[in-house]
Write a protein that holds these residues in place. Structure first.
Motif, PDB file in Angstrom:
ATOM      1  N   ASN A  93       0.902  -1.130  -0.084  1.00 32.04           N
ATOM      2  CA  ASN A  93      -0.027   0.181   0.041  1.00 32.04           C
ATOM      3  C   ASN A  93       1.041   1.182  -0.079  1.00 32.04           C
ATOM      4  N   MET A  94       1.525   1.440  -0.959  1.00 27.41           N
ATOM      5  CA  MET A  94       2.309   2.354  -1.376  1.00 27.41           C
ATOM      6  C   MET A  94       1.971   3.684  -2.185  1.00 27.41           C
ATOM      7  N   PRO A  95       2.184   5.048  -1.686  1.00 27.72           N
ATOM      8  CA  PRO A  95       1.506   6.112  -2.682  1.00 27.72           C
ATOM      9  C   PRO A  95       1.996   5.864  -3.974  1.00 27.72           C
ATOM     10  N   GLU A  96       1.387   6.184  -5.070  1.00 29.43           N
ATOM     11  CA  GLU A  96       1.823   6.103  -6.452  1.00 29.43           C
ATOM     12  C   GLU A  96       2.895   6.930  -6.749  1.00 29.43           C
ATOM     13  N   ASP A  97       2.962   8.260  -6.053  1.00 28.59           N
ATOM     14  CA  ASP A  97       4.059   9.110  -6.531  1.00 28.59           C
ATOM     15  C   ASP A  97       5.342   8.865  -5.533  1.00 28.59           C
ATOM     16  N   PRO A  99       8.762   7.204  -4.592  1.00 24.44           N
ATOM     17  CA  PRO A  99       9.801   6.246  -5.162  1.00 24.44           C
ATOM     18  C   PRO A  99       9.928   5.101  -4.576  1.00 24.44           C
ATOM     19  N   ILE A 100      10.170   3.984  -5.389  1.00 25.17           N
ATOM     20  CA  ILE A 100      10.635   2.648  -4.716  1.00 25.17           C
ATOM     21  C   ILE A 100      11.652   2.640  -3.760  1.00 25.17           C
ATOM     22  N   ASP A 101      12.808   3.439  -3.776  1.00 27.05           N
ATOM     23  CA  ASP A 101      13.668   3.425  -2.773  1.00 27.05           C
ATOM     24  C   ASP A 101      13.183   4.229  -1.367  1.00 27.05           C
ATOM     25  N   LYS A 102      12.003   4.593  -1.498  1.00 20.04           N
ATOM     26  CA  LYS A 102      11.780   5.532  -0.275  1.00 20.04           C
ATOM     27  C   LYS A 102      10.490   4.478   0.257  1.00 20.04           C
ATOM     28  N   ALA A 103      10.323   3.346  -0.102  1.00 19.98           N
ATOM     29  CA  ALA A 103       9.493   2.399   0.391  1.00 19.98           C
ATOM     30  C   ALA A 103       9.508   2.037   1.860  1.00 19.98           C
ATOM     31  N   ARG A 104       8.648   2.099   2.731  1.00 16.52           N
ATOM     32  CA  ARG A 104       8.622   1.637   3.893  1.00 16.52           C
ATOM     33  C   ARG A 104       8.076   0.467   4.504  1.00 16.52           C
ATOM     34  N   ALA A 105       8.520  -0.219   5.524  1.00 18.79           N
ATOM     35  CA  ALA A 105       7.991  -1.406   5.776  1.00 18.79           C
ATOM     36  C   ALA A 105       6.517  -1.392   6.215  1.00 18.79           C
ATOM     37  N   ASP A 106       5.948  -0.334   6.734  1.00 18.75           N
ATOM     38  CA  ASP A 106       4.564  -0.063   7.176  1.00 18.75           C
ATOM     39  C   ASP A 106       3.465   0.045   5.778  1.00 18.75           C
ATOM     40  N   TYR A 107       4.300  -0.008   4.525  1.00 20.86           N
ATOM     41  CA  TYR A 107       3.669   0.059   3.633  1.00 20.86           C
ATOM     42  C   TYR A 107       2.908  -1.461   3.137  1.00 20.86           C
TER      43      TYR A 107
END
Length: 209
Positions: A93-97, A99-107
């Motif tokens: 559940n990651m915001p579309e805008d 970046p992949i390298d900013k993905a967090r575990a709580d997504y």
């Protein structure tokens, strides 16, 4: 014979029109699933098949459940010999805008637990299963808005009001379909909803009579 002792699985054939926007109709089989065994029935069945008591079975199932939770919670697949593999499936559940390298575990969250049967178990089920076409159908009859309105008017010509149950019995609809039609005709002003929230009745508006 073994063939004659098989329990038949009832099925019906349904269709999806304009499947995946192709304009074609796709057919599929739907089976009628039976009621699952209760814990008590399972314990009794296993007790009658071996030397374990119901208490032994209950304790074993409880320990198996805890072991599965422990392994799956660590991201491991869990294998039950001769039965199959259990594994996790997850959602992102990651915001579309973002970046992949900013993905967090709580997504990431657990969506479900997958099961892949052992090949030998799957083959044995395939050998034992027997299908029989059901003499009844759960699929609602396909009716256009005009046809449904005529049916409702005809019903209300001899009845004061109509409800969901009457739609199911007299028009051959499933519960969800009956509720959708009643909601639709109420929203466009054809019907008037009255009565208790959990058991409403519907009247034809005067301008529609």
């Amino acid at each position: 014979t073994k063939q004659q002792n098989r329990m038949s699985i009832k099925y019906e054939i349904q269709s999806i029109k304009n499947s995946q926007g192709t304009g074609k109709e796709r057919h599929f089989a739907r089976i009628f699933e039976g009621t699952p065994m209760s814990a008590q029935q399972l314990e009794s069945y296993i007790q009658s098949s071996c030397s374990l008591t119901k208490g032994d079975v209950e304790a074993t199932l409880s320990a198996l459940r805890e072991c599965m939770i422990q392994h799956l919670s660590h991201g491991n697949r869990f294998y039950i010999p001769s039965i199959g593999y259990f594994s996790l499936s997850v959602n992102l559940n990651m915001p579309e805008d973002k970046p992949i390298d900013k993905a967090r575990a709580d997504y990431i969250s657990v969506r479900n637990i997958n099961f892949r049967p052992d090949a030998s178990m799957l083959q044995e089920v395939k050998r034992n299963v027997h299908f029989e076409r059901a003499k009844f159908s759960t699929k609602s009859k396909e009716l256009t808005e005009e046809m449904m309105l005529e049916k409702i008017k005809e019903y209300l010509s001899t009845n004061i009001c109509i409800n969901r149950r009457a739609m199911e019995i007299h028009f051959g609809l499933r519960q969800n379909s009956a509720l959708k039609w009643l909601k639709h005709f109420t929203e466009i002003g054809v019907l008037r909803k009255e009565g208790a929230r959990n058991s409403p009745v519907y009247f034809m508006n005067k301008q529609e009579i």
